[in-house]
Enzyme design. Structure first.
Site, PDB file in Angstrom:
ATOM      1  N   SER A 169      28.557  94.714  54.309  1.00 44.00           N
ATOM      2  CA  SER A 169      29.934  94.555  54.739  1.00 44.00           C
ATOM      3  C   SER A 169      30.770  93.648  53.826  1.00 44.00           C
ATOM      4  O   SER A 169      31.995  93.580  53.963  1.00 44.00           O
ATOM      5  CB  SER A 169      29.961  93.973  56.154  1.00 44.00           C
ATOM      6  OG  SER A 169      29.341  92.690  56.180  1.00 44.00           O
TER       7      SER A 169
ATOM      8  N   LYS B 183      34.983  85.491  52.222  1.00 42.44           N
ATOM      9  CA  LYS B 183      34.933  86.640  53.133  1.00 42.44           C
ATOM     10  C   LYS B 183      35.695  86.327  54.413  1.00 42.44           C
ATOM     11  O   LYS B 183      35.634  85.205  54.925  1.00 42.44           O
ATOM     12  CB  LYS B 183      33.473  86.990  53.434  1.00 42.44           C
ATOM     13  CG  LYS B 183      33.288  88.291  54.217  1.00 42.44           C
ATOM     14  CD  LYS B 183      31.816  88.606  54.416  1.00 42.44           C
ATOM     15  CE  LYS B 183      31.604  89.884  55.207  1.00 42.44           C
ATOM     16  NZ  LYS B 183      30.173  90.194  55.417  1.00 42.44           N
TER      17      LYS B 183
ATOM     18  N   SER C 271      24.219  92.624  53.754  1.00 40.73           N
ATOM     19  CA  SER C 271      25.660  92.680  53.478  1.00 40.73           C
ATOM     20  C   SER C 271      26.127  91.860  52.283  1.00 40.73           C
ATOM     21  O   SER C 271      27.295  91.950  51.902  1.00 40.73           O
ATOM     22  CB  SER C 271      26.447  92.258  54.723  1.00 40.73           C
ATOM     23  OG  SER C 271      26.374  93.249  55.707  1.00 40.73           O
TER      24      SER C 271
END
Length: 480
Positions: free
Chosen positions: A151, A76, A175
Site C-alpha cells: 500500500s 505516508k 506494503s
C-alpha cells in the site's frame, strides 16, 4: 544531475561546507514534484511552509552533525503529522488535521529532516497496487501504465522518481517491500516493535510496522538509526539497544550461510523474476556466501492466515470511524443511520470487503474455525522460521512473484491481487525483519531481492544488502 543523486553522507558534507543549502534541497524536491507528479500521483498534501522552514535551517546546517539535517522526506499518509492533513487516502478522513506528530515524525524532525508532504497510498493501507486510494491512483515511474505496488505506493514512487531523498512507509503484509521491488528502491520492514507505531493509523495492530524507503542501503541505515528505539507511547515497543546500522555496511559476506526456501521459487514466479533472482544468488555466492535450498512448509498457509488475521484486526480497529468522533459525518435522521451512512459513504470497496471478512471470522460460531486456526498457523510459522535461523544467517528469495502489473489488470480479481504479497506476508506473521533491494530488470521493470533476518538482526540485513548492492550496481533512475 540531481542533488538527490548524492546520498545522505555526501549531502551532509555539502551542507556543512556551505556548497548546498537546505533551501536548495527543498527547491530540488518541489521542482521535481512539479515536473513529475501529474504523471505519478505520489503526493496528496504538500507542506506549504517548507521553504520558510528551510530558510530558518540554512545557517544551522553548517553547524549540525546530524546526517539527516535538512534532508527532504515524504511521509505516508497514514502516519500522523501535526498541522498537516492526514487522510489515509480515504474520504472518511479527507479533512482530518492531527494535533500531534507520530513518534517517527517527531524523531526525524528532531534530527533536522524536513517533511515535504504526505504520500498517497491504498485506502487505510489495504491494497497491493495503490489503486484503492480514494483520490487518485499512484503510477509506477518506470512505466506510468503500471502500478507502483501497495500500500506504500506513493512512498516508493516518490523516491524512485527523485521527488524526495527518502520516505516513510508502513508494512502490514509487504506494503513497504513490494512497492520497493516494483519501483526499484530499497525498502526495510523492521522487526515488530523496533520502530514505534504511535501515530500510525492502525490497520492490523499485531502486523503493522513503519519503515524507511530509500535509493541506497546506506541511506536506509541512516534513516533506521533515527527512527528505531523504544517509545513509551507504544505498548508494543521493544526495549532493545539500537546499534549503529551503518557500522555493518562494509563487512564482507565470507562464511555466511543463506537459506533459499523452495516455496519462494515455486510455480507462479515469473520467468523474468526467477532469472534475476538466480543471478542474484550467484552474485551472493561470488561474494563468499553459501546458499542452500530449504523447505518452510507452513508458508503455504500464510496467505489464508494473514487475510483472516489482518481483516479481523481491521474490523476492530476501524470501528472507531463512526461519523461521531472525527472524520466524515453523513447527514441522517437517527444515530444508527449516522453510523451506517458515514461508513457506507466514507469507506471504499476494498476496505468494506476486509471489514466484512474480519467481522465474519470473529463472529459467533466461526471464531474457532477461522481466527483461532489462523493464529495456530502463525505459531507454526514462527517455529518453522526459528528452525531455519538455527542454521542460517538469513533467508533470500524474490520480494514479489512478478514485476509491476498494468493498472486495472487485477482490480476485478481480489484473490490474484492478494497473491502478490505471497513472499512478503510470512515475515509480518512471524514479526521478523526483511529488506528488499533492487536486483536488476526484467523486460525493463525492476525486480526485488528480499533478504529476511532473525529478530532484531537488521544489521545483518544491511550487511548483506549493501554488499549485494555494491556488486550489482544498485539504484537506477527511471526515465520519466
Amino acid at each position: 544531475m540531481s542533488l538527490f543523486d548524492h546520498g545522505v553522507a555526501k549531502l551532509h558534507t555539502l551542507l556543512k561546507e556551505g556548497e548546498v543549502t537546505v533551501t536548495d534541497l527543498v527547491k530540488e524536491s518541489f521542482d521535481r514534484i512539479e515536473a513529475t507528479d501529474d504523471q505519478i500521483g505520489a503526493f496528496l498534501t504538500l507542506n506549504e511552509d517548507a521553504f520558510e522552514q528551510a530558510k530558518r535551517m540554512d545557517e544551522l546546517a553548517k553547524m549540525s552533525d546530524n546526517p539527516l539535517f535538512g534532508m527532504p522526506i515524504g511521509v505516508k499518509d497514514n502516519i500522523v503529522t501535526k498541522g498537516m492533513r492526514t487522510t489515509c487516502a480515504s474520504t472518511f478522513l479527507e479533512n482530518f488535521v492531527p494535533a500531534h506528530d507520530a513518534t517517527v515524525v517527531e524523531r526525524l524532525h528532531d534530527a533536522g529532516a524536513l517533511t515535504i508532504g504526505k504520500l498517497n497510498m491504498d485506502e487505510f493501507a489495504m491494497g497491493s497496487s495503490n489503486e484503492n486510494s480514494a483520490f487518485k491512483p499512484v503510477r509506477n515511474p518506470w512505466d506510468p501504465t503500471r502500478v507502483p505496488g501497495g500500500s506504500s505506493g506513493g512512498s516508493a514512487a516518490s523516491v524512485a522518481a527523485g521527488q524526495v531523498l527518502f520516505s516513510l512507509g508502513s508494512d502490514t503484509g509487504g506494503s513497504i517491500r513490494q512497492p520497493a521491488a516494483y519501483c526499484g528502491v530499497v525498502g526495510m520492514k523492521p522487526t515488530y516493535g523496533l520502530v514505534s507505531r504511535f501515530g500510525l493509523v492502525a490497520f492490523a495492530s499485531s502486523l503493522d510496522q513503519i519503515g524507511p524507503l530509500t535509493r541506497t542501503v546506506e541511506d536506509n541505515a541512516y534513516l533506521l538509526n533515527t527512527i528505531a528505539g523504544h517509545c513509551d507511547m507504544d505498548s508494543t515497543s521493544a526495549e532493545v539497544e539500537v546499534p549503529d546500522y551503518t557500522a555493518a555496511l562494509n563487512q564482507d559476506l565470507t562464511g555466511m550461510k543463506f537459506a533459499l526456501p523452495e516455496e519462494f521459487m515455486a510455480e507462479g514466479v515469473a520467468p523474468g523474476v526467477r532469472e534475476q533472482i538466480e543471478k542474484a544468488i550467484e552474485t551472493l555466492k561470488s561474494l563468499g556466501a553459501t546458499i542452500e535450498t530449504v523447505s518452510i512448509p507452513s508458508v503455504k498457509y500464510a496467505l489464508s492466515a494473514y487475510y483472516l488475521l489482518a481483516s479481523s484486526e481491521a474490523s476492530s480497529n476501524l470501528a472507531r470511524f463512526d461519523g461521531i468522533r472525527y472524520g466524515r459525518r453523513a447527514e441522517a435522521d437517527t444515530l444508527d443511520e449516522v453510523f451506517t451512512y458515514s461508513r457506507e459513504q466514507g469507506f471504499g470497496d476494498e476496505v468494506k470487503r476486509r471489514i466484512m471478512l474480519g467481522t465474519y471470522a470473529l463472529s459467533s460460531g466461526y471464531y474457532d474455525a477461522f481466527y483461532k486456526k489462523a493464529q495456530q498457523v502463525r505459531t507454526l510459522m514462527k517455529q518453522d522460521f526459528a528452525k531455519v535461523f538455527e542454521e542460517y544467517d538469513a533467508i533470500v528469495g524474490p520480494t514479489a512473484p512478478t514485476t509491476a502489473f498494468k493498472l486495472g489488470e487485477q482490480l476485478d480479481d481480489p484473490l490474484t491481487m492478494y497473491a502478490n504479497d505471497i513472499m512478503t506476508i510470512p515475515v509480518n506473521l512471524v514479526g521478523i525483519p526483511a529488506i528488499s533491494v533492487p536486483a536488476g530488470l526484467s523486460e525493463g521493470l525492476p525486480v526485488g531481492l528480499q533478504i529476511i533476518g532473525n529478530y532484531f538482526d537488521e544489521s545483518t540485513l544491511y550487511r548483506v544488502a549493501h554488499a549485494f548492492e555494491q556488486a550489482n550496481g544498485g539504484f537506477k533512475m527511471p526515465q520519466l
